[in-house]
Scaffold this motif. Structure first.
Motif, PDB file in Angstrom:
ATOM      1  N   ARG A   1      -9.714 -19.279 -11.128  1.00 33.65           N
ATOM      2  CA  ARG A   1      -8.891 -20.797 -12.465  1.00 33.65           C
ATOM      3  C   ARG A   1      -7.341 -20.791 -11.830  1.00 33.65           C
ATOM      4  O   ARG A   1      -6.381 -21.220 -12.633  1.00 33.65           O
ATOM      5  N   SER A   2      -7.701 -19.952 -10.634  1.00 36.93           N
ATOM      6  CA  SER A   2      -6.404 -19.784 -10.087  1.00 36.93           C
ATOM      7  C   SER A   2      -5.469 -19.507 -10.298  1.00 36.93           C
ATOM      8  O   SER A   2      -4.159 -19.907 -10.910  1.00 36.93           O
ATOM      9  N   LEU A   3      -5.359 -18.107 -11.711  1.00 36.17           N
ATOM     10  CA  LEU A   3      -4.024 -17.602 -12.734  1.00 36.17           C
ATOM     11  C   LEU A   3      -4.449 -15.941 -12.730  1.00 36.17           C
ATOM     12  O   LEU A   3      -4.582 -15.575 -12.088  1.00 36.17           O
TER      13      LEU A   3
ATOM     14  N   ASN B   1      -1.187 -20.257  -7.069  1.00 38.57           N
ATOM     15  CA  ASN B   1      -0.846 -19.015  -7.885  1.00 38.57           C
ATOM     16  C   ASN B   1      -1.257 -17.970  -7.550  1.00 38.57           C
ATOM     17  O   ASN B   1      -0.678 -17.275  -8.881  1.00 38.57           O
ATOM     18  N   GLY B   2      -1.227 -16.993  -6.449  1.00 35.90           N
ATOM     19  CA  GLY B   2      -1.630 -16.232  -6.337  1.00 35.90           C
ATOM     20  C   GLY B   2      -0.168 -15.440  -6.153  1.00 35.90           C
ATOM     21  O   GLY B   2      -0.497 -13.936  -5.842  1.00 35.90           O
ATOM     22  N   ARG B   3       0.715 -15.184  -6.205  1.00 31.75           N
ATOM     23  CA  ARG B   3       2.159 -14.939  -5.145  1.00 31.75           C
ATOM     24  C   ARG B   3       2.501 -14.304  -6.512  1.00 31.75           C
ATOM     25  O   ARG B   3       3.662 -15.356  -7.430  1.00 31.75           O
ATOM     26  N   ASP B   4       3.755 -13.473  -6.510  1.00 29.15           N
ATOM     27  CA  ASP B   4       4.167 -13.350  -7.297  1.00 29.15           C
ATOM     28  C   ASP B   4       5.538 -12.550  -6.401  1.00 29.15           C
ATOM     29  O   ASP B   4       5.684 -11.173  -5.526  1.00 29.15           O
TER      30      ASP B   4
ATOM     31  N   ASP C   1     -16.564 -15.800  -5.873  1.00 33.53           N
ATOM     32  CA  ASP C   1     -15.589 -16.410  -7.151  1.00 33.53           C
ATOM     33  C   ASP C   1     -14.690 -15.662  -7.737  1.00 33.53           C
ATOM     34  O   ASP C   1     -16.302 -15.734  -9.329  1.00 33.53           O
ATOM     35  N   GLY C   2     -14.554 -14.210  -7.932  1.00 31.53           N
ATOM     36  CA  GLY C   2     -14.308 -13.367  -9.254  1.00 31.53           C
ATOM     37  C   GLY C   2     -12.974 -13.713  -9.656  1.00 31.53           C
ATOM     38  O   GLY C   2     -12.173 -13.812  -9.002  1.00 31.53           O
ATOM     39  N   VAL C   3     -12.988 -11.990 -10.000  1.00 26.46           N
ATOM     40  CA  VAL C   3     -11.670 -11.457 -10.200  1.00 26.46           C
ATOM     41  C   VAL C   3     -10.874 -10.328  -9.834  1.00 26.46           C
ATOM     42  O   VAL C   3     -11.858  -9.603  -9.079  1.00 26.46           O
TER      43      VAL C   3
ATOM     44  N   MET D   1      -1.580  -5.835 -11.795  1.00 28.08           N
ATOM     45  CA  MET D   1      -1.851  -7.806 -12.428  1.00 28.08           C
ATOM     46  C   MET D   1      -3.408  -8.520 -11.840  1.00 28.08           C
ATOM     47  O   MET D   1      -3.924  -7.774 -11.145  1.00 28.08           O
ATOM     48  N   ARG D   2      -3.855  -9.028 -12.781  1.00 28.16           N
ATOM     49  CA  ARG D   2      -5.359  -9.790 -12.721  1.00 28.16           C
ATOM     50  C   ARG D   2      -4.856 -11.249 -12.186  1.00 28.16           C
ATOM     51  O   ARG D   2      -4.006 -12.074 -12.904  1.00 28.16           O
ATOM     52  N   TYR D   3      -5.997 -11.867 -11.354  1.00 31.13           N
ATOM     53  CA  TYR D   3      -6.035 -12.620 -10.444  1.00 31.13           C
ATOM     54  C   TYR D   3      -7.096 -13.497 -10.710  1.00 31.13           C
ATOM     55  O   TYR D   3      -8.556 -13.362 -10.222  1.00 31.13           O
ATOM     56  N   ASP D   4      -7.251 -14.788 -11.087  1.00 30.59           N
ATOM     57  CA  ASP D   4      -8.789 -15.384 -11.370  1.00 30.59           C
ATOM     58  C   ASP D   4      -8.749 -15.856 -10.186  1.00 30.59           C
ATOM     59  O   ASP D   4      -8.158 -17.220 -10.084  1.00 30.59           O
ATOM     60  N   THR D   5     -10.100 -15.907  -9.429  1.00 27.92           N
ATOM     61  CA  THR D   5     -10.153 -17.381  -7.914  1.00 27.92           C
ATOM     62  C   THR D   5     -10.341 -17.985  -8.448  1.00 27.92           C
ATOM     63  O   THR D   5     -10.478 -19.351  -8.120  1.00 27.92           O
TER      64      THR D   5
END
Length: 589
Positions: A461-463, A418-421, A436-438, A455-459
């Motif tokens: 929660r895959s968010l 879920n890290g792609r835009d 394992d962070g942001v 963009m902010r990605y939580d590694t």
């Protein structure tokens, strides 16, 4: 004979029925009824009515000054000093304050010599809008007064100067004789040097929080800088004496590095990225056409590991090491991103999806991204013994990770879930201190003009969440982001765009320095919490945004004359800047 003639005339007059005028009748012939119109704002002043003879001599007939108790028009019946059988001329003048004051309006009336004397009207153009008894002093008026501001009653000649940032007594000076106070935005006890009149107040500093009775501070957005400051090694004028790092030994100054390999051939290459080990050395610079160089320790010259520079070539007059030919590309790559581990190895990402790892002696690993996406951002982590992980951002809106066991087995990086835009072009990347962070990613969203974004990605929660930039009125790309994904952060972009993190997902736009519209290309956070920013204009410059969101005046690059593309800084505050044919360093011997 003469006396008898007089009686004769009188007798004849009686016989003919003619009477001698009474004293009241004589006075009535000398009265001149007059109605004077004037504005009701004229409440303090004097109006005089004078008769004027043929020779120009005047005699004051009436004076009125109690206008506070009157309403216009002013009706008078002045008494001529003589019986003007041939007519009379009256001159009416209005005066400022008293009858001895400036004439501020004038009118004339003429009466016939014979017949009844009807009331005459005259209008006086008096200008006292603020009703303070002082008339408008505009030079364009025929009869100007002395009021320097006829719209404000608190400004007039003779008034007492008070603390209100106005020239109360119309002497051309504001707040004279009163203690001036100056804004102290950074709370260091010193007001801003060169403070504008509009922001100066006066009074007791104890009653005005945020103000002081001096203006000595050359950098009022930075409490580390003041007239009472102590000079430290940071390329900043800490004590406001106009000099940088004076009186202390800093190992050098902020200047261009001119090592042979950096400047040759033909003035050097286009350097796109710079990175150093956590200890500060080695420091690596890389750029277009596979150019790659390293300075392994302070005081050493840069070594050349660029594509096409073969072993034993490039003799240098300044003692720079000869090239070894151990380069990491085929010449068709432009290195865009770099990270250096504690061993001094450099991890490189570039165009056409090229990846490489160089240990300072030879190129250890090379790999290509799965779809040959250009790598534009990189952050690394040493997560255990012999375990390193690198996070990557690609221009097509992808996030990846690449660990030791991937490159040692010749495997490609792996997509973050879920890290792609697919609607964004990523441009830069930062991460927390933990694998394992942001992650924070700078980007451009939309069509050719585009809109800057983060963009902010939580590694864990895959968010993936888009940050809220308020406002986001600038078109173009967000070119870089720096700081911490879970703390103070700054993002920079085209057209002078700068945003700083507020809380949660909220960011605020910071106006650029006055007159600056350049495209900001890179940003880094200093150990003290300030953000150092460079731009890619033809005269690329270094700017410092303090942690209070104010722009500082130092440090500055000497003689900027080239676009700048990247800046990096160590935990000790040593920094490097690279651009087209330029490498700058502080402190450089």
């Amino acid at each position: 004979m003469k006396r008898s003639g007089t009686w004769f005339v009188a007798a004849v007059s009686l016989l003919m029925g003619c009477g001698v005028p009474s004293p009241e009748g004589v006075l009535d012939r000398r009265r001149l009824p007059l109605a004077i119109e004037y504005p009701d704002s004229y409440t303090v002043g004097c109006i005089q009515v004078s008769e004027q003879s043929g020779s120009g001599a005047t005699v004051v007939l009436e004076t009125v000054s109690d206008f506070g108790a009157r309403t216009p028009p002013l009706r008078l019946s002045p008494l001529l000093s003589l019986d003007w059988s041939e007519g009379a001329k009256l001159v009416i003048t209005a005066h400022e304050q008293t009858c001895d004051g400036n004439v501020v309006a004038r009118g004339e009336v003429e009466y016939p010599g014979m017949g009844p004397r009807y009331e005459h009207d005259v209008s006086l153009a008096i200008h006292d809008a603020d009703r303070d008894g002082y008339m408008d002093g505009a030079r364009a008026r025929e009869f100007p007064g002395t009021d320097c501001d006829d719209a404000v009653a608190a400004r007039a000649p003779g008034l007492k100067e008070v603390c209100d940032s106005l020239d109360n007594n119309c002497d051309g000076v504001v707040n004279e004789g009163l203690p001036a106070l100056y804004r102290d935005m950074d709370g260091d006890g010193e007001g801003a040097l060169g403070e504008t009149e509009a922001s100066i107040v006066c009074g007791d500093p104890a009653s005005r929080p945020g103000y002081v009775a001096n203006h000595l501070d050359c950098e009022d957005g930075d409490p580390k800088v003041s007239k009472a400051g102590i000079e430290i090694c940071d390329a900043i004028d800490n004590d406001c004496d106009g000099a940088v790092d004076e009186g202390i030994t800093c190992g050098g100054t902020l200047k261009e590095v001119t090592d042979y390999h950096l400047k040759n051939p033909a003035g050097g290459g286009v350097w796109k990225t710079v990175a150093s080990a956590p200890s500060g050395y080695p420091v690596w610079v890389a750029g277009e056409g596979g150019r790659l160089m390293v300075r392994k320790a302070r005081g050493m010259k840069f070594e050349n590991f660029s594509y096409g520079v073969e072993a034993g070539t490039s003799d240098s007059p300044d003692g720079s090491p000869r090239a070894t030919g151990k380069y990491c590309s085929d010449g068709n790559v432009d290195w865009n991103a770099a990270w250096v581990d504690s061993e001094g190895w450099v991890y490189l990402g570039g165009s056409n999806g090229q990846l490489a790892i160089h240990d300072g002696q030879t190129c250890r690993y090379q790999k290509t991204m799965p779809q040959r996406q250009s790598v534009v951002g990189m952050v690394g982590y040493e997560v255990g013994v012999d375990v390193t992980s690198v996070h990557l951002a690609t221009a097509d809106g992808g996030l990846y990770y690449w660990r030791t066991w991937e490159w040692t087995r010749d495997n490609a990086p792996i997509d973050f879930q879920n890290g792609r835009d697919n609607f964004a072009n990523y441009t830069g990347l930062i991460g927390t201190t933990s694998e394992d962070g942001v992650l924070l990613v700078s980007m451009k969203r939309g069509g050719s003009a585009g809109q800057p974004g983060v963009m902010r990605y939580d590694t864990v929660r895959s968010l993936l969440v888009q940050e809220n930039l308020a406002p986001a009125s600038i078109q173009g790309a967000m070119n870089d982001v720096a700081g911490s994904p879970i703390g103070a952060a700054c993002a920079v972009g085209d057209s002078g765009g700068v945003w700083t993190w507020v809380s949660g997902n909220q960011w605020t736009q910071v106006p650029p320095p006055l007159g600056v519209t350049a495209d900001f290309s890179s940003v880094v956070k200093s150990p003290g919490g300030d953000f150092y920013i460079v731009d890619k204009s033809p005269q690329g410059q270094l700017r410092r945004l303090t942690k209070y969101n104010t722009w500082a005046t130092t440090p500055r690059l000497p003689d900027p004359d080239a676009p700048l593309f990247d800046i990096s800084m160590t935990t000790a505050g040593e920094f490097w800047i690279v651009g087209r044919g330029r490498v700058y360093h502080y402190p450089e011997p």
